[in-house]
Design an enzyme around this catalytic site. Sequence first.
Site, PDB file in Angstrom:
ATOM      1  N   ASP A 130       0.851  -1.197   0.000  1.00  0.00           N
ATOM      2  CA  ASP A 130       0.000   0.000   0.000  1.00  0.00           C
ATOM      3  C   ASP A 130       0.885   1.245   0.000  1.00  0.00           C
ATOM      4  O   ASP A 130       2.104   1.169   0.090  1.00  0.00           O
ATOM      5  CB  ASP A 130      -0.893  -0.001   1.245  1.00  0.00           C
ATOM      6  N   ASP A 177       0.722   3.623   2.392  1.00  0.00           N
ATOM      7  CA  ASP A 177       0.544   4.214   3.708  1.00  0.00           C
ATOM      8  C   ASP A 177      -0.625   5.205   3.627  1.00  0.00           C
ATOM      9  O   ASP A 177      -1.611   4.936   2.941  1.00  0.00           O
ATOM     10  CB  ASP A 177       1.847   4.849   4.209  1.00  0.00           C
TER      11      ASP A 177
END
Length: 290
Positions: free
Chosen positions: A210, A212
């Site tokens: 991802d 973040d």
Amino acid sequence: MAETMIGVIGGSGVYDIEGLEGAEWRDVASPWGAPSDQILVGTLAGVKMAFLPRHGRGHVHSPTTVPYRANIDALKRIGVTDVISVSACGSFREEMAPGDFVVVDQFIDRTFAREKSFFGTGCVAHVSVAHPTCPRLGAACVEAARAQGVNVHDGGTYLAMEGPQFSSLAESKMYREVWGCDVIGMTNMPEAKLAREAELCYASVAMITDYDSWHPDHGEVDVTEIIKTLTGNAENARGLVKRLPGLLGARRGDCPHGCDKALEFAIMTAPEKRDPALMAKLDAVAGRLL
């Protein structure tokens, strides 16, 4: 020439190694407590292998409660020479996208609730972690990832946070914009420091799941999306690991970067002042010198 034994510490989504010959889960006792789980040992392409699921099978340990000292001690105790850490992480860089791997070469340690050293009162030691990973081992991981078809980034700074919560937006922007970090995770510290104290070569393969929380188009971390990416990452991680025996070989000389001599001048306590109880616990980690 010594015998190579590759130790793999598997992170989120990576709970075994496929294709091991003579594979068996083995209990390994450590004076630093129980490791995260049994250790899976066997051979792959003629090279000894050991696998330890960092969180335990079934993911029972949080990043804070992982028994890092016991894990590293147990791997050293059974003869591991080279440790490959595989872990999930978030990215602070647009070009380091979910599904990519980063072979980390630097860390910023923001953890605060973990035991970070085998040494202390009764035997004080100071090792250098200026360069906390092994370039030889890291290069093998990069080559293996490329052969697996993974988009891999050679080098990056890993921000180790305590967790278990993900970053606030303010923290995420600070780590990215002010501190210049590349990826963020919760488990490579104090693991890398302890591997250095145990004179083990250590490389970190961070698997991006991802962005973040800093990315304006992605918003907060979505655990559902992370799990999806983890599945693909885990498959690629297993493929990477399978290629390492062919790259590292069954025999090895001294580490050209000195990882296997990290304690050479690190122990400060005079021999007559050392605590016998602590010295007994250090038999595997520092047995070469003690």
